[in-house]
Design a protein around this motif. Structure first.
Motif, PDB file in Angstrom:
ATOM      1  N   GLY A 861       0.805  -1.220   0.000  1.00  0.00           N
ATOM      2  CA  GLY A 861       0.000   0.000   0.000  1.00  0.00           C
ATOM      3  C   GLY A 861       0.835   1.265   0.000  1.00  0.00           C
ATOM      4  O   GLY A 861       0.340   2.343  -0.329  1.00  0.00           O
ATOM      5  N   HIS A 862       2.088   1.137   0.360  1.00  0.00           N
ATOM      6  CA  HIS A 862       2.990   2.297   0.298  1.00  0.00           C
ATOM      7  C   HIS A 862       3.249   2.651  -1.174  1.00  0.00           C
ATOM      8  O   HIS A 862       3.369   1.756  -2.011  1.00  0.00           O
ATOM      9  N   PRO A 863       3.335   3.931  -1.505  1.00  0.00           N
ATOM     10  CA  PRO A 863       3.506   4.327  -2.914  1.00  0.00           C
ATOM     11  C   PRO A 863       4.832   3.859  -3.521  1.00  0.00           C
ATOM     12  O   PRO A 863       5.884   4.421  -3.241  1.00  0.00           O
ATOM     13  N   ILE A 864       4.748   2.830  -4.323  1.00  0.00           N
ATOM     14  CA  ILE A 864       5.919   2.343  -5.053  1.00  0.00           C
ATOM     15  C   ILE A 864       5.431   1.572  -6.270  1.00  0.00           C
ATOM     16  O   ILE A 864       4.361   0.958  -6.251  1.00  0.00           O
ATOM     17  N   GLY A 865       6.191   1.638  -7.336  1.00  0.00           N
ATOM     18  CA  GLY A 865       5.904   0.888  -8.550  1.00  0.00           C
ATOM     19  C   GLY A 865       7.218   0.625  -9.267  1.00  0.00           C
ATOM     20  O   GLY A 865       8.263   1.189  -8.910  1.00  0.00           O
ATOM     21  N   ALA A 866       7.158  -0.224 -10.271  1.00  0.00           N
ATOM     22  CA  ALA A 866       8.406  -0.529 -10.993  1.00  0.00           C
ATOM     23  C   ALA A 866       8.093  -1.041 -12.388  1.00  0.00           C
ATOM     24  O   ALA A 866       7.018  -1.591 -12.638  1.00  0.00           O
ATOM     25  N   VAL A 867       9.051  -0.846 -13.281  1.00  0.00           N
ATOM     26  CA  VAL A 867       9.040  -1.458 -14.605  1.00  0.00           C
ATOM     27  C   VAL A 867      10.257  -2.372 -14.688  1.00  0.00           C
ATOM     28  O   VAL A 867      11.377  -1.943 -14.400  1.00  0.00           O
ATOM     29  N   VAL A 868      10.045  -3.605 -15.056  1.00  0.00           N
ATOM     30  CA  VAL A 868      11.126  -4.562 -15.256  1.00  0.00           C
ATOM     31  C   VAL A 868      11.176  -4.879 -16.754  1.00  0.00           C
ATOM     32  O   VAL A 868      10.142  -5.182 -17.360  1.00  0.00           O
ATOM     33  N   CYS A 869      12.364  -4.791 -17.340  1.00  0.00           N
ATOM     34  CA  CYS A 869      12.442  -4.942 -18.795  1.00  0.00           C
ATOM     35  C   CYS A 869      13.755  -5.630 -19.202  1.00  0.00           C
ATOM     36  O   CYS A 869      14.612  -5.922 -18.365  1.00  0.00           O
ATOM     37  N   THR A 870      13.901  -5.818 -20.485  1.00  0.00           N
ATOM     38  CA  THR A 870      15.132  -6.425 -21.017  1.00  0.00           C
ATOM     39  C   THR A 870      16.230  -5.370 -21.103  1.00  0.00           C
ATOM     40  O   THR A 870      15.968  -4.164 -21.102  1.00  0.00           O
ATOM     41  N   LYS A 871      17.454  -5.832 -21.197  1.00  0.00           N
ATOM     42  CA  LYS A 871      18.594  -4.921 -21.345  1.00  0.00           C
ATOM     43  C   LYS A 871      18.485  -4.139 -22.642  1.00  0.00           C
ATOM     44  O   LYS A 871      18.819  -2.948 -22.695  1.00  0.00           O
ATOM     45  N   GLU A 872      17.996  -4.783 -23.707  1.00  0.00           N
ATOM     46  CA  GLU A 872      17.888  -4.124 -25.015  1.00  0.00           C
ATOM     47  C   GLU A 872      16.941  -2.931 -24.931  1.00  0.00           C
ATOM     48  O   GLU A 872      17.238  -1.838 -25.464  1.00  0.00           O
ATOM     49  N   ILE A 873      15.827  -3.113 -24.275  1.00  0.00           N
ATOM     50  CA  ILE A 873      14.859  -2.009 -24.146  1.00  0.00           C
ATOM     51  C   ILE A 873      15.450  -0.908 -23.276  1.00  0.00           C
ATOM     52  O   ILE A 873      15.319   0.288 -23.578  1.00  0.00           O
ATOM     53  N   SER A 874      16.126  -1.300 -22.198  1.00  0.00           N
ATOM     54  CA  SER A 874      16.740  -0.321 -21.305  1.00  0.00           C
ATOM     55  C   SER A 874      17.799   0.495 -22.037  1.00  0.00           C
ATOM     56  O   SER A 874      17.876   1.725 -21.877  1.00  0.00           O
ATOM     57  N   ASP A 875      18.634  -0.187 -22.840  1.00  0.00           N
ATOM     58  CA  ASP A 875      19.687   0.517 -23.576  1.00  0.00           C
ATOM     59  C   ASP A 875      19.088   1.524 -24.551  1.00  0.00           C
ATOM     60  O   ASP A 875      19.600   2.646 -24.699  1.00  0.00           O
ATOM     61  N   LYS A 876      18.030   1.127 -25.223  1.00  0.00           N
ATOM     62  CA  LYS A 876      17.406   2.025 -26.210  1.00  0.00           C
ATOM     63  C   LYS A 876      16.749   3.214 -25.507  1.00  0.00           C
ATOM     64  O   LYS A 876      16.714   4.334 -26.022  1.00  0.00           O
ATOM     65  N   PHE A 877      16.203   2.940 -24.314  1.00  0.00           N
ATOM     66  CA  PHE A 877      15.551   4.004 -23.538  1.00  0.00           C
ATOM     67  C   PHE A 877      16.581   5.037 -23.075  1.00  0.00           C
ATOM     68  O   PHE A 877      16.262   6.217 -22.880  1.00  0.00           O
ATOM     69  N   ASN A 878      17.819   4.615 -22.918  1.00  0.00           N
ATOM     70  CA  ASN A 878      18.894   5.515 -22.508  1.00  0.00           C
ATOM     71  C   ASN A 878      19.350   6.329 -23.722  1.00  0.00           C
ATOM     72  O   ASN A 878      20.442   6.158 -24.248  1.00  0.00           O
ATOM     73  N   ASN A 879      18.458   7.213 -24.146  1.00  0.00           N
ATOM     74  CA  ASN A 879      18.671   7.936 -25.403  1.00  0.00           C
ATOM     75  C   ASN A 879      19.202   9.356 -25.204  1.00  0.00           C
ATOM     76  O   ASN A 879      19.167  10.169 -26.121  1.00  0.00           O
ATOM     77  N   GLY A 880      19.659   9.653 -24.026  1.00  0.00           N
ATOM     78  CA  GLY A 880      20.185  10.996 -23.760  1.00  0.00           C
ATOM     79  C   GLY A 880      19.332  11.782 -22.799  1.00  0.00           C
ATOM     80  O   GLY A 880      19.815  12.718 -22.157  1.00  0.00           O
ATOM     81  N   ILE A 881      18.057  11.419 -22.682  1.00  0.00           N
ATOM     82  CA  ILE A 881      17.183  12.091 -21.711  1.00  0.00           C
ATOM     83  C   ILE A 881      17.260  11.328 -20.397  1.00  0.00           C
ATOM     84  O   ILE A 881      16.978  10.128 -20.353  1.00  0.00           O
ATOM     85  N   GLU A 882      17.661  12.006 -19.355  1.00  0.00           N
ATOM     86  CA  GLU A 882      17.773  11.337 -18.062  1.00  0.00           C
ATOM     87  C   GLU A 882      16.402  10.891 -17.576  1.00  0.00           C
ATOM     88  O   GLU A 882      15.415  11.619 -17.676  1.00  0.00           O
ATOM     89  N   PHE A 883      16.338   9.662 -17.033  1.00  0.00           N
ATOM     90  CA  PHE A 883      15.120   9.234 -16.341  1.00  0.00           C
ATOM     91  C   PHE A 883      15.301   9.531 -14.859  1.00  0.00           C
ATOM     92  O   PHE A 883      16.289   9.123 -14.251  1.00  0.00           O
ATOM     93  N   PHE A 884      14.363  10.262 -14.301  1.00  0.00           N
ATOM     94  CA  PHE A 884      14.437  10.573 -12.877  1.00  0.00           C
ATOM     95  C   PHE A 884      13.023  10.686 -12.310  1.00  0.00           C
ATOM     96  O   PHE A 884      12.173  11.405 -12.837  1.00  0.00           O
ATOM     97  N   SER A 885      12.773   9.924 -11.261  1.00  0.00           N
ATOM     98  CA  SER A 885      11.527  10.025 -10.506  1.00  0.00           C
ATOM     99  C   SER A 885      11.914  10.451  -9.102  1.00  0.00           C
ATOM    100  O   SER A 885      12.609   9.711  -8.393  1.00  0.00           O
ATOM    101  N   SER A 886      11.498  11.638  -8.708  1.00  0.00           N
ATOM    102  CA  SER A 886      12.004  12.236  -7.467  1.00  0.00           C
ATOM    103  C   SER A 886      12.077  11.248  -6.306  1.00  0.00           C
ATOM    104  O   SER A 886      13.082  11.151  -5.623  1.00  0.00           O
ATOM    105  N   PHE A 887      10.990  10.502  -6.100  1.00  0.00           N
ATOM    106  CA  PHE A 887      11.015   9.574  -4.977  1.00  0.00           C
ATOM    107  C   PHE A 887      10.735   8.144  -5.398  1.00  0.00           C
ATOM    108  O   PHE A 887      10.473   7.283  -4.561  1.00  0.00           O
ATOM    109  N   GLY A 888      10.805   7.869  -6.674  1.00  0.00           N
ATOM    110  CA  GLY A 888      10.762   6.487  -7.104  1.00  0.00           C
ATOM    111  C   GLY A 888      12.029   5.779  -6.668  1.00  0.00           C
ATOM    112  O   GLY A 888      13.127   6.238  -6.963  1.00  0.00           O
ATOM    113  N   GLY A 889      11.889   4.682  -5.943  1.00  0.00           N
ATOM    114  CA  GLY A 889      13.068   3.954  -5.482  1.00  0.00           C
ATOM    115  C   GLY A 889      13.739   4.555  -4.282  1.00  0.00           C
ATOM    116  O   GLY A 889      14.907   4.271  -4.004  1.00  0.00           O
ATOM    117  N   ASN A 890      13.031   5.392  -3.501  1.00  0.00           N
ATOM    118  CA  ASN A 890      13.642   5.984  -2.311  1.00  0.00           C
ATOM    119  C   ASN A 890      13.895   4.916  -1.246  1.00  0.00           C
ATOM    120  O   ASN A 890      13.301   3.837  -1.273  1.00  0.00           O
TER     121      ASN A 890
END
Length: 1016
Positions: A861-890
């Motif tokens: 019930g505490h606010p948390i979520g996640a996306v689990v993916c393949t390395k290929e998708i993660s690498d492509k997502f790393n396209n120069g725009i930083e991913f940052f969620s202020s308190f995601g993964g705190n």
């Protein structure tokens, strides 16, 4: 029931009366009606004890027709007609139907040359009270009002039909004295006591006000409307037993039959009484005899049935209430008369215990003090503590573990005396000794009737006043008093009692029952946990105005809805001790709703017809502000139990150390990531943390669009993926509804893959549903509108707990691989072992998705979520725009999620979901065989649904809503969902056990038998 029983006077003549009842040809009746009333009708014979009764159906109306037995006096028939005439303005009674010649009754000579009287009146349409299920509070209250109005209107009749020695008249009750031996052995002594009591009170009783009363408003003379959801009283029939007698007799008779089948007959009787008193004020002296009068009516009915069973075995009508009265006699006899009288007084607007007011007045000048109860302590030492259900001081761990409670008490200053609790609604009374089955399910006593003083074991306790030892014992029940002493005191002419609970072993006490005790004399010591019922050492101190017949015990806790009565029987101990503690306060739900409407958006909805004010969660239960405990079968977000102790500890500990963002190194996010990835196939190796399932789904779509360079997506009808903009665009369950805006152009829909009521049905429908996906992919190719992904839940929740056809997902993935389309599995609701067979829902179908989304269940019930993916998708997502969620993964969220995973593993909750889920599904399938309304039972583990349909498989939304609300009334939280809102969802906390399943199944079975579900 008619006067002939009295005229002949001998019970043995009942056999003769039965033989005198004619079997008239229906053609004769129809001819008689036409010749006298000029009405062509169809006659149907209906039940009667000694009369011949008929229902007449004509083209325009329906009537009741009665033929009286041989030797019926004309005066009696005229009396019956006069009764209905006096009630002609009453909408709940029949009207006389005059013959063509204007006469309200007539006569003919039968084939045996006997004169027979007859009359006709309007028919009251509806159902017999005896056939109505359930009987609710509002129906009983209305019955009380209707019966009182009839009694009030019958006063205008100037002349009554004289009925001497009429056995059904309660003022003639003593006739049963000659038939006491006709009762069963266990009933005889109680009937003898009842006769003795009536003889003692008869003089006072004879002076009670009199009136003509119906005298037989039984469960087969009350007609209830055909509205199965919100029934009302349609009318009262059969005035054949009308008699001039004490008015209070009518109240007793109505109560008697209205409480048949009730699991809490006293409260049910009070509901009738309250309605009657609302129209005709009942006097205090009448109330004093009401308990006995009800038992007298039960006894007469029981005796009549016993005699009739010997004399007229073939006439089932004469025996109709025998079994009911057997049970009612037993149940009513168990109720203490004085307690019942206090309840009756309360429901009639009087102070429940007649001495309460005088006691408070006298005690002002004759009080005691805390320094007498505990020598050396006074009211300056008091430290109030709050043990209420909504207390911020009382942690759940303190409820479950006495040691933790003790530790917190020790934090209070040593010179202070922790105390509190009068009328406090507490969540701590969880043993079966505090539970009772009522018409509203299993309810726990929760409202504390004394004051608790937490002192050390062996602390001496002293008598507050001169008195007499009335009870000295050891209460050995779980969470009972342990050592217990009750002293009797006298102030002027008023007796009262002081109760001292949780003392040491009283078998070792030098004090004896009957011993005189002086004010300030030591009477005992505080017991340890082995002696005091299993509590932290303390004194339970309580004042009583009566012992209510208790010999070795007395309730220290009552049901919340009975607290006004018990507070009168057990006055506030603060008054006699001359102390003042904070009053227990319970917030008004209506005020909260008004504030909610003022401050919050109108589309933020509340559950249930009567909203709940939930103030505490504990494991698989939620508690409302009245202390009512509800078994939660729907809140899957509390994955390992509401306010799970270990999860809560972990959260508190980490919150006190560090909570910051992911731009700094911290171990918790790495520990969690390692644990999570161990649960996934190797292909899924990268994790992104956010704050909710909605964010996770939004992020997954963004990642898929970057990876495929396309923004077109496939979704299922009935799917729901969150409340962010893009999540709503992917949620057919939302965008297809009013205000949803419709399907976006870049979204392709497939039909809900429902094997029960979908476009294609049966277990072999995978290929059919896959064909829609295949067509979309082919169409997109032709249009050069590349598909990016398909997002789907392994079991479609809001769509109605829809299991996917077995090979559907596999076929889709094979197609997607060939066309560079990603498969996104939304595991927000199905993950972390909930489906039992597997840890993740997608594993049920032998596929490995490209992306998996997780949500708040991973944080309990505490606010948390996640996306689990393949390395290929993660690498492509790393396209120069930083991913940052202020308190995601705190750190706090990760610490909590780590503990959730630990709980699932250490307590084997996945295995529990499998075992209990299969057990529950088996039980639901058995219910489906009994109740055809359950069309389908589906789901996996503790993620189950059952669908309500008619014989043509049409959805029954209103019945699903009814079931949900009725189950709430009985102490179970459920929800209805699905495209047609006709599916009951069961997705409880994972600690839900076999006993919980049994209770759920039992009460579902009860509600499924109710009229609206069966016939509505």
């Amino acid at each position: 029931m008619l006067f002939l029983k009295t005229l002949i006077g001998n019970l043995l003549t009942n056999r003769l009366l039965f033989k005198m009842k004619n079997k008239f040809e229906l053609a004769f009746i129809e001819k008689l009606i036409f010749s006298n009333y000029k009405i062509r009708s169809k006659a149907i014979q209906i039940n009667g004890e000694i009369d011949d009764n008929f229902k007449l159906i004509s083209r325009n109306d329906t009537y009741f027709f009665k033929i009286y037995p041989v030797n019926t006096e004309k005066e009696f028939v005229k009396f019956q007609v006069d009764i209905l005439s006096s009630l002609k303005k009453n909408k709940k009674t029949s009207n006389n139907k005059p013959a063509v010649n204007g006469s309200l009754f007539g006569s003919f000579t039968d084939k045996n040359n006997n004169l027979r009287f007859y009359r006709m009146n309007s028919w009251i349409e509806g159902r017999l009270w005896s056939k109505v299920n359930p009987i609710n509070k509002s129906l009983r209250f209305e019955l009380g009002e209707v019966s009182a109005k009839i009694s009030k209107e019958l006063k205008i009749i100037k002349k009554s039909y004289e009925r001497k020695n009429f056995h059904w008249d309660l003022q003639n009750f003593l006739w049963i004295e000659n038939y006491v031996n006709e009762f069963k052995d266990l009933q005889i002594n109680r009937v003898k006591k009842l006769i003795k009591s009536f003889k003692k009170e008869e003089g006072k009783y004879k002076k009670f006000r009199k009136s003509i009363i119906h005298n037989d408003i039984n469960d087969n003379n009350i007609i209830v409307s055909k509205d199965l959801k919100d029934p009302e009283i349609s009318g009262i029939i059969d005035f054949g037993d009308c008699v001039y007698t004490q008015l209070i007799n009518e109240v007793a008779i109505v109560c008697t039959y209205a409480i048949i089948g009730s699991k809490n007959p006293l409260i049910s009787a009070c509901e009738v009484l309250e309605g009657f008193n609302n129209i005709l004020k009942i006097k205090e002296e009448e109330i004093d005899l009401l308990y006995n009068l009800i038992l007298m009516r039960i006894s007469i009915s029981l005796l009549k049935s016993n005699l009739n069973s010997k004399l007229n075995r073939k006439n089932k009508y004469l025996l109709i209430s025998q079994n009911d009265m057997e049970v009612l006699f037993e149940d009513w006899s168990k109720i203490n008369k004085q307690l019942a009288t206090c309840f009756f007084r309360k429901y009639c607007g009087y102070i429940p215990h007649k001495n309460e007011k005088q006691f408070y007045k006298l005690i002002k000048k004759n009080n005691s003090s805390l320094s007498i109860l505990f020598k050396g302590l006074n009211k300056k030492n008091i430290q109030p503590i709050d043990l209420s259900v909504s207390s911020n001081w009382l942690d759940n761990e303190m409820i479950l573990d006495d040691k933790v409670f003790d530790q917190k008490l020790k934090l209070i200053e040593s010179n202070k005396l922790p105390c509190g609790g009068y009328l406090e609604v507490r969540p701590v009374y969880d043993s079966l000794d505090y539970e009772k089955i009522t018409d509203y399910g299993a309810e726990n006593r929760s409202t504390h009737l004394g004051i608790d003083f937490w002192v050390k074991e062996k602390t001496s306790v002293y008598s507050i006043k001169d008195g007499l030892v009335k009870i000295i014992t050891n209460d050995k029940t779980k969470k009972g008093y342990g050592g217990l002493i009750i002293l009797e005191h006298l102030i002027n002419d008023i007796k009262y009692y002081s109760l001292y609970g949780h003392l040491s072993d009283q078998e070792k006490s030098k004090i004896k029952k009957g011993q005189k005790i002086k004010k300030g004399q030591k009477i005992g010591e505080i017991g340890n946990k082995k002696e005091n019922g299993g509590w932290a050492p303390h004194l339970h101190f309580q004042i009583l105005l009566t012992l209510l017949g208790f010999k070795n015990d007395f309730p220290g806790v009552c049901f919340f809805n009975e607290k006004e009565v018990w507070a009168s029987i057990c006055p506030n101990p603060e008054k006699i001790l001359d102390i003042k503690l904070p009053a227990a306060k319970i917030k008004n739900n209506d005020k909260l709703i008004l504030k909610r409407n003022e401050y919050l958006g109108a589309n933020l909805k509340l559950s249930y017809k009567s909203p709940l004010h939930i103030v505490r969660g504990l494991n698989q239960f939620l508690f409302d502000n009245h202390g009512r405990k509800f078994l939660d079968t729907v809140n899957n977000i509390a994955h390992v139990g509401h306010q799970n102790i270990n999860v809560t500890k972990a959260a508190k500990k980490q919150l006190g150390i560090l909570n910051t963002n992911t731009r700094y190194l911290h171990e918790e996010i790495l520990i969690l990531s390692e644990k999570l990835l161990q649960k996934f196939p190797n292909k899924l190796s990268k994790i992104y943390y956010v704050n909710s399932g909605s964010e996770a789904n939004e992020l997954a779509i963004r990642m898929s669009e970057i990876y495929t360079n396309s923004n077109n997506h496939i979704v299922s009808k009935g799917g729901y993926h969150g409340n962010t903009n893009y999540a709503i665009n992917l949620s057919n369950y939302k965008y297809s509804k009013k205000g949803g805006g419709g399907k976006p152009k870049n979204i392709y829909e497939i039909p809900l893959p429902d094997m029960f009521r979908g476009k294609h049905r049966g277990k072999n429908s995978s290929k059919n549903y896959f064909s829609y996906v295949e067509k979309i992919v082919k169409h997109s190719k032709r249009k050069k509108e590349k598909i990016s992904s398909m997002m789907i839940e392994p079991i479609i929740s809001c769509g109605g707990q829809i299991e996917l056809p077995k090979t559907f997902l596999k076929k889709c993935q094979n197609l997607f691989k060939k066309n560079n389309i990603l498969l996104i599995c939304d595991e927000v609701q199905t993950g972390f072992g909930r489906v039992g067979e597997k840890y993740w829902g997608f594993e049920l179908y032998d596929v490995i998705p490209d992306l998996v989304t997780l949500g708040k269940p991973m944080g309990n019930g505490h606010p948390i979520g996640a996306v689990v993916c393949t390395k290929e998708i993660s690498d492509k997502f790393n396209n120069g725009i930083e991913f940052f969620s202020s308190f995601g993964g705190n750190p706090v969220s990760c610490k909590i999620s780590n503990e959730v995973i630990n709980e699932v593993e250490s307590k084997k909750l996945q295995q529990n979901a499998l075992f209990v889920g299969n057990y529950l599904k088996s039980g639901l399938n058995k219910l489906a065989k009994k109740h055809s309304i359950i069309g389908d039972v589906r789901g996996k583990g503790l993620f189950i649904g059952f669908e309500l349909v008619d014989q043509k498989l049409n959805p029954l939304e209103e019945k699903a809503k009814y079931l949900k609300n009725r189950m709430k009334d009985l102490g179970f939280l459920t929800s209805n969902d699905g495209i047609d809102h006709n599916v009951i969802k069961i997705k409880p906390p994972m600690i839900f056990d076999k006993k919980n399943a049994d209770n759920l199944l039992f009460y579902l079975d009860l509600v499924l038998k109710e009229d609206y579900i069966k016939y509505g």
